[in-house]
Design a protein around this motif. Structure first.
Motif, PDB file in Angstrom:
ATOM      1  N   PRO A  59       0.823  -1.218   0.000  1.00 50.54           N
ATOM      2  CA  PRO A  59       0.000   0.000   0.000  1.00 50.54           C
ATOM      3  C   PRO A  59       0.854   1.263   0.000  1.00 50.54           C
ATOM      4  O   PRO A  59       1.948   1.290   0.564  1.00 50.54           O
ATOM      5  N   VAL A  60       0.345   2.299  -0.648  1.00 48.87           N
ATOM      6  CA  VAL A  60       0.999   3.604  -0.654  1.00 48.87           C
ATOM      7  C   VAL A  60       0.446   4.395   0.534  1.00 48.87           C
ATOM      8  O   VAL A  60      -0.761   4.498   0.712  1.00 48.87           O
ATOM      9  N   ASP A  61       1.365   4.953   1.322  1.00 51.05           N
ATOM     10  CA  ASP A  61       0.963   5.732   2.491  1.00 51.05           C
ATOM     11  C   ASP A  61       0.788   7.214   2.177  1.00 51.05           C
ATOM     12  O   ASP A  61       0.012   7.902   2.843  1.00 51.05           O
ATOM     13  N   ARG A  62       1.544   7.688   1.186  1.00 44.91           N
ATOM     14  CA  ARG A  62       1.504   9.123   0.896  1.00 44.91           C
ATOM     15  C   ARG A  62       1.743   9.362  -0.587  1.00 44.91           C
ATOM     16  O   ARG A  62       2.662   8.817  -1.174  1.00 44.91           O
ATOM     17  N   ASP A  63       0.911  10.197  -1.167  1.00 43.58           N
ATOM     18  CA  ASP A  63       1.053  10.578  -2.568  1.00 43.58           C
ATOM     19  C   ASP A  63       2.294  11.467  -2.701  1.00 43.58           C
ATOM     20  O   ASP A  63       2.468  12.421  -1.934  1.00 43.58           O
ATOM     21  N   LEU A  64       3.142  11.169  -3.659  1.00 42.40           N
ATOM     22  CA  LEU A  64       4.367  11.928  -3.876  1.00 42.40           C
ATOM     23  C   LEU A  64       4.089  13.419  -4.052  1.00 42.40           C
ATOM     24  O   LEU A  64       4.848  14.260  -3.549  1.00 42.40           O
ATOM     25  N   ALA A  65       3.016  13.765  -4.730  1.00 42.59           N
ATOM     26  CA  ALA A  65       2.703  15.180  -4.974  1.00 42.59           C
ATOM     27  C   ALA A  65       2.488  15.947  -3.666  1.00 42.59           C
ATOM     28  O   ALA A  65       2.701  17.153  -3.617  1.00 42.59           O
ATOM     29  N   ASP A  66       2.096  15.245  -2.613  1.00 44.41           N
ATOM     30  CA  ASP A  66       1.844  15.881  -1.319  1.00 44.41           C
ATOM     31  C   ASP A  66       2.995  15.708  -0.333  1.00 44.41           C
ATOM     32  O   ASP A  66       2.947  16.219   0.784  1.00 44.41           O
ATOM     33  N   ALA A  67       4.017  14.951  -0.705  1.00 44.15           N
ATOM     34  CA  ALA A  67       5.117  14.641   0.212  1.00 44.15           C
ATOM     35  C   ALA A  67       6.173  15.746   0.189  1.00 44.15           C
ATOM     36  O   ALA A  67       6.458  16.327  -0.858  1.00 44.15           O
ATOM     37  N   ARG A  68       6.740  15.999   1.359  1.00 44.59           N
ATOM     38  CA  ARG A  68       7.822  16.983   1.483  1.00 44.59           C
ATOM     39  C   ARG A  68       8.967  16.341   2.252  1.00 44.59           C
ATOM     40  O   ARG A  68       8.745  15.702   3.282  1.00 44.59           O
ATOM     41  N   ALA A  69      10.178  16.536   1.784  1.00 43.19           N
ATOM     42  CA  ALA A  69      11.342  15.987   2.488  1.00 43.19           C
ATOM     43  C   ALA A  69      11.416  16.516   3.912  1.00 43.19           C
ATOM     44  O   ALA A  69      11.884  15.819   4.813  1.00 43.19           O
ATOM     45  N   ALA A  70      10.921  17.722   4.140  1.00 47.76           N
ATOM     46  CA  ALA A  70      10.952  18.323   5.481  1.00 47.76           C
ATOM     47  C   ALA A  70      10.168  17.491   6.500  1.00 47.76           C
ATOM     48  O   ALA A  70      10.421  17.591   7.698  1.00 47.76           O
ATOM     49  N   ASP A  71       9.254  16.647   6.023  1.00 50.13           N
ATOM     50  CA  ASP A  71       8.452  15.805   6.922  1.00 50.13           C
ATOM     51  C   ASP A  71       9.152  14.506   7.299  1.00 50.13           C
ATOM     52  O   ASP A  71       8.608  13.725   8.086  1.00 50.13           O
ATOM     53  N   TYR A  72      10.334  14.261   6.727  1.00 52.09           N
ATOM     54  CA  TYR A  72      11.016  12.982   6.924  1.00 52.09           C
ATOM     55  C   TYR A  72      12.456  13.191   7.382  1.00 52.09           C
ATOM     56  O   TYR A  72      13.067  14.224   7.124  1.00 52.09           O
ATOM     57  N   ASP A  73      12.988  12.150   8.031  1.00 52.66           N
ATOM     58  CA  ASP A  73      14.372  12.163   8.502  1.00 52.66           C
ATOM     59  C   ASP A  73      15.322  11.483   7.528  1.00 52.66           C
ATOM     60  O   ASP A  73      16.539  11.682   7.624  1.00 52.66           O
ATOM     61  N   ALA A  74      14.809  10.674   6.607  1.00 50.20           N
ATOM     62  CA  ALA A  74      15.658   9.949   5.661  1.00 50.20           C
ATOM     63  C   ALA A  74      14.803   9.435   4.506  1.00 50.20           C
ATOM     64  O   ALA A  74      13.571   9.373   4.604  1.00 50.20           O
ATOM     65  N   LEU A  75      15.497   9.041   3.434  1.00 47.73           N
ATOM     66  CA  LEU A  75      14.866   8.532   2.223  1.00 47.73           C
ATOM     67  C   LEU A  75      15.511   7.213   1.828  1.00 47.73           C
ATOM     68  O   LEU A  75      16.732   7.078   1.908  1.00 47.73           O
ATOM     69  N   VAL A  76      14.698   6.258   1.368  1.00 54.59           N
ATOM     70  CA  VAL A  76      15.190   4.991   0.830  1.00 54.59           C
ATOM     71  C   VAL A  76      14.583   4.808  -0.562  1.00 54.59           C
ATOM     72  O   VAL A  76      13.373   4.999  -0.748  1.00 54.59           O
TER      73      VAL A  76
END
Length: 188
Positions: A59-76
């Protein structure tokens, strides 16, 4: 274990991700206390693959268009042939990826995942690894490619294939636990 309690991690993926390269890091991060969101340009579940055979959906938790790196501590960024090839042509995916680098946040990419980093323009002067058949793409973009199971360069964790997942996951947890990383020196 709770090395990552309070950390929020984005896994950027689309249809065609390599199943183990998304699921194993997700499991490892959650086991260490992180909240993990699958972020995708796709709506609804995305299709995983076990090499060339269909695997499970996630399942997708968040649409990329609404995602901001500022909301996360890391990316995979998991690999698979189709997933990173689609993401590297998606301007929202490239912007999202660049923002993690601009903020000095840890980023992990495995297998073909570094293709996204090439198109995001963030591999210059970085030591990296990947699936061997894209090493020339990384070198042409300015990376120093090496053939090792895991490579860490100022918070950027890269690995080659699913057989390297234990080392990849361990280093990913370690880098995320450390937090922000210094920006690389500007090239002269």
């Amino acid at each position: 274990m709770s090395h990552l309690t309070g950390k929020r991690i984005a896994i950027l993926a689309s249809d065609g991700f390599e199943e183990s390269e998304l699921l194993e890091p997700m499991r490892a991060l959650r086991e260490h206390g992180a909240q993990v969101d699958v972020v995708s340009p796709e709506r609804g579940p995305i299709q995983g693959f076990r090499h060339f055979d269909r695997g499970q959906t996630v399942p997708v938790d968040r649409d990329l268009a609404d995602a901001r790196a500022a909301d996360y501590d890391a990316l995979v960024i998991p690999g698979g042939l189709f997933n990173p090839d689609a993401l590297r042509h998606d301007e929202d995916a490239l912007r999202f990826t660049r923002d993690f680098f601009n903020d000095g946040k840890p980023v992990g990419a495995i297998c073909h995942g570094p293709w996204v980093l090439v198109d995001a323009g963030v591999v210059q002067s970085r030591e990296m690894t990947s699936v061997p058949n894209i090493h020339r793409d990384l070198e042409n973009a300015g990376a120093r490619w090496v053939d090792r199971e895991v490579v860490v360069d100022q918070g950027l964790v890269t690995s080659r294939t699913p057989k390297d997942l234990p080392a990849f996951c361990a280093k990913l947890v370690e880098e995320i636990a450390e937090g922000r990383h210094a920006q690389p020196a500007a090239s002269a």
